[in-house]
Write a protein that holds these residues in place. Structure first.
Motif, PDB file in Angstrom:
ATOM      1  N   ALA A   1      -4.810   3.800  -0.093  1.00  0.00           N
ATOM      2  CA  ALA A   1      -3.505   3.485   0.465  1.00  0.00           C
ATOM      3  C   ALA A   1      -3.197   3.808   1.799  1.00  0.00           C
TER       4      ALA A   1
ATOM      5  N   PHE B   1      -6.414  -1.707  -5.957  1.00  0.00           N
ATOM      6  CA  PHE B   1      -6.089  -0.257  -6.732  1.00  0.00           C
ATOM      7  C   PHE B   1      -6.432  -0.199  -8.213  1.00  0.00           C
TER       8      PHE B   1
ATOM      9  N   SER C   1       0.795  -1.309   0.139  1.00  0.00           N
ATOM     10  CA  SER C   1       0.035   0.208   0.057  1.00  0.00           C
ATOM     11  C   SER C   1       0.889   1.234   0.191  1.00  0.00           C
TER      12      SER C   1
ATOM     13  N   PHE D   1       1.684   2.513  -3.618  1.00  0.00           N
ATOM     14  CA  PHE D   1       0.637   3.193  -4.210  1.00  0.00           C
ATOM     15  C   PHE D   1       0.272   4.627  -3.657  1.00  0.00           C
TER      16      PHE D   1
ATOM     17  N   ALA E   1      -0.515  -1.598 -10.610  1.00  0.00           N
ATOM     18  CA  ALA E   1      -1.394  -2.719  -9.901  1.00  0.00           C
ATOM     19  C   ALA E   1      -1.590  -3.830 -10.575  1.00  0.00           C
TER      20      ALA E   1
ATOM     21  N   VAL F   1      -7.261   6.714  -4.588  1.00  0.00           N
ATOM     22  CA  VAL F   1      -5.907   5.781  -4.373  1.00  0.00           C
ATOM     23  C   VAL F   1      -5.391   6.110  -3.118  1.00  0.00           C
TER      24      VAL F   1
ATOM     25  N   VAL G   1      -0.436   4.087 -11.464  1.00  0.00           N
ATOM     26  CA  VAL G   1      -1.272   3.275 -10.671  1.00  0.00           C
ATOM     27  C   VAL G   1      -1.903   2.186 -11.164  1.00  0.00           C
TER      28      VAL G   1
END
Lengths: 296, 296
Positions: B147, B124, A121, A124, A147, B143, A143
């Protein structure tokens, strides 16, 4: 004597150490153990080849280092998470990584699971931040690509295939697909990220993607060769494990000589894809050669 | 008889089942085992309260359901990942979840680790997709918030505190902070996401955040009460575990009666925060009452 490539790679590694430290500050709360495990893993060195690829691919388009460095950090963080989970007893069950105890050995299994989760996480979070790029469109594209590169049709899919594909099922086609996911997906993301940051044209994007594709595969074949030929001292981890586990590798399927020829061919091909970029791409050419010439 | 809230919650659950199925199509490759584990976990029911909160919060601002449903799916996927990893032998070591074997029991530990990892990245991927919102700015904001809600200063941080905070260290302040992270962070994200999708004003954002904050805590206190009073049949999982493990909970720290009073007070407070939204927020008010009145 250190050549340009060696120097650039070392500088990237030093840069990454500084940057990654910033993302994981000291902490004294009850989450301390988690921070410590994240730092332990992320700052335990490594070649930082993925970071190098992001930065060099972005450099082709004159992207500010401030931007490419952040994406490079996020990618190294994802790589760290994947190593922590890969080393778990229920996965590859490795005690040693880069010459030091793996995270679940140094801490414990729960911490290793959670540190990996938190690192995913965190990556991101870093990419989503406006400091990574002023345009939200660019950040959200990064992103999405990242992902995808991690998920079931990327790295994690490859890891699953690796665990469940036993002995006889595996031929060259299968292992190629498996490795293109398991290690290739993040390497491809590295080069794609440079192209996205640099607003590359579609042909330029394609060229970098093709380069990454061949490089990633060559890198994995070289890993299999090192696992056969290298020493545990050089590699900082156990060797010959795949062989002992009866696991199919490029070396077991092709033989050592053929594997070496194949890896070299892939590197030549990777370098050819860089033609449109001229001499600006020399460090990326070196990186491709390094993928198969390294000793660890 | 089913009231408006019960009906809306059931419809959300049905909607989630359809939507989540789309994100996890059948697969026959070597990754099949991974897909199966992801589907098994994600489609195993649950109240879908987090999804409900996203959709209802977004409804306050007239956000198209097409958008809020996708964010709701992503959040339920994150919730699933967290349950899979939480149930692992090295974590809470649970064999049963929602009345069926946990993922590592039905499959194996490696698959459970990987399925959790892939679910995190899938969430995500879904949020990053243009179908979630036409504006890249909104997607990237989602996002970032998600996160943060997952990571070391969110859910995972709370899980770590929960594992390492043993017996005597824990007082009401500590457990409140711990639970605000462990379960509260995702519940807060649910309401914040509705506000982001709806371009809410800062006071509206604050009101929803404060509502989520109180609701999340009340929900957790109710969980502790259920763990003490409920039966394994009703809950679909083992009860009395915290007590047996000597773990501090709101009930062990406050006593059962005081915990019930505290939860009710938090629910009243949560409902007060919704005042600016008028009758439009009635379903969210019901959700707050449901948090402490449910039997599982």
């Amino acid at each position: 004597m250190e050549d340009d490539f060696g120097k650039a790679l070392r500088q990237t590694a030093e840069l990454m150490d500084r940057e990654l430290r910033e993302f994981l500050p000291d902490n004294n709360g009850l989450e301390k153990q988690l921070y410590n495990a994240m730092r332990y893993s992320v700052l335990s060195g490594g070649k930082r080849l993925r970071a190098f690829l992001v930065i060099q691919a972005a450099d082709l388009f004159g992207v500010p280092r401030l931007h490419s460095t952040r994406v490079a950090s996020a990618l190294e963080i994802i790589h760290s998470y994947s190593l922590i989970h890969d080393d778990l007893p229920c996965m590859d069950d490795d005690d040693l990584r880069r010459g030091i105890p793996t995270v679940h050995k140094e801490f414990d299994e729960a911490t290793a699971v959670l540190a990996g989760d938190a690192l995913q996480s965190l990556a991101f979070e870093i990419i989503g931040d406006a400091k990574t790029h002023s345009s939200a469109e660019v950040r959200v594209q990064l992103v999405s690509k990242l992902a995808y590169a991690i998920g079931v049709r990327g790295m994690v899919g490859g890891q699953t295939m690796d665990i469940y594909a036993e002995g006889d099922d595996i031929d060259i086609v299968t292992i190629t697909r498996l490795q293109q996911l398991k290690t290739g997906a993040l390497i491809t993301f590295a080069c794609e990220a440079g192209a996205i940051l640099g607003h590359a044209s579609p042909p330029q994007q394609q060229a970098l993607k093709a380069y990454a594709h061949d490089l990633g595969l060559a890198f994995q074949i070289a890993d299999d060769i090192l696992d056969t030929e290298g020493s545990a001292e050089e590699l900082g981890k156990a060797t010959g494990k795949d062989d002992a586990a009866g696991k199919a590798t490029f070396v077991s399927l092709m033989g050592l000589d053929e594997a070496k020829i194949h890896a070299r061919m892939l590197v030549d091909q990777a370098i050819e894809h860089l033609e449109p970029f001229g001499p600006k791409a020399d460090l990326l050419r070196h990186a491709a050669r390094f993928a198969i010439e390294r000793r660890n």
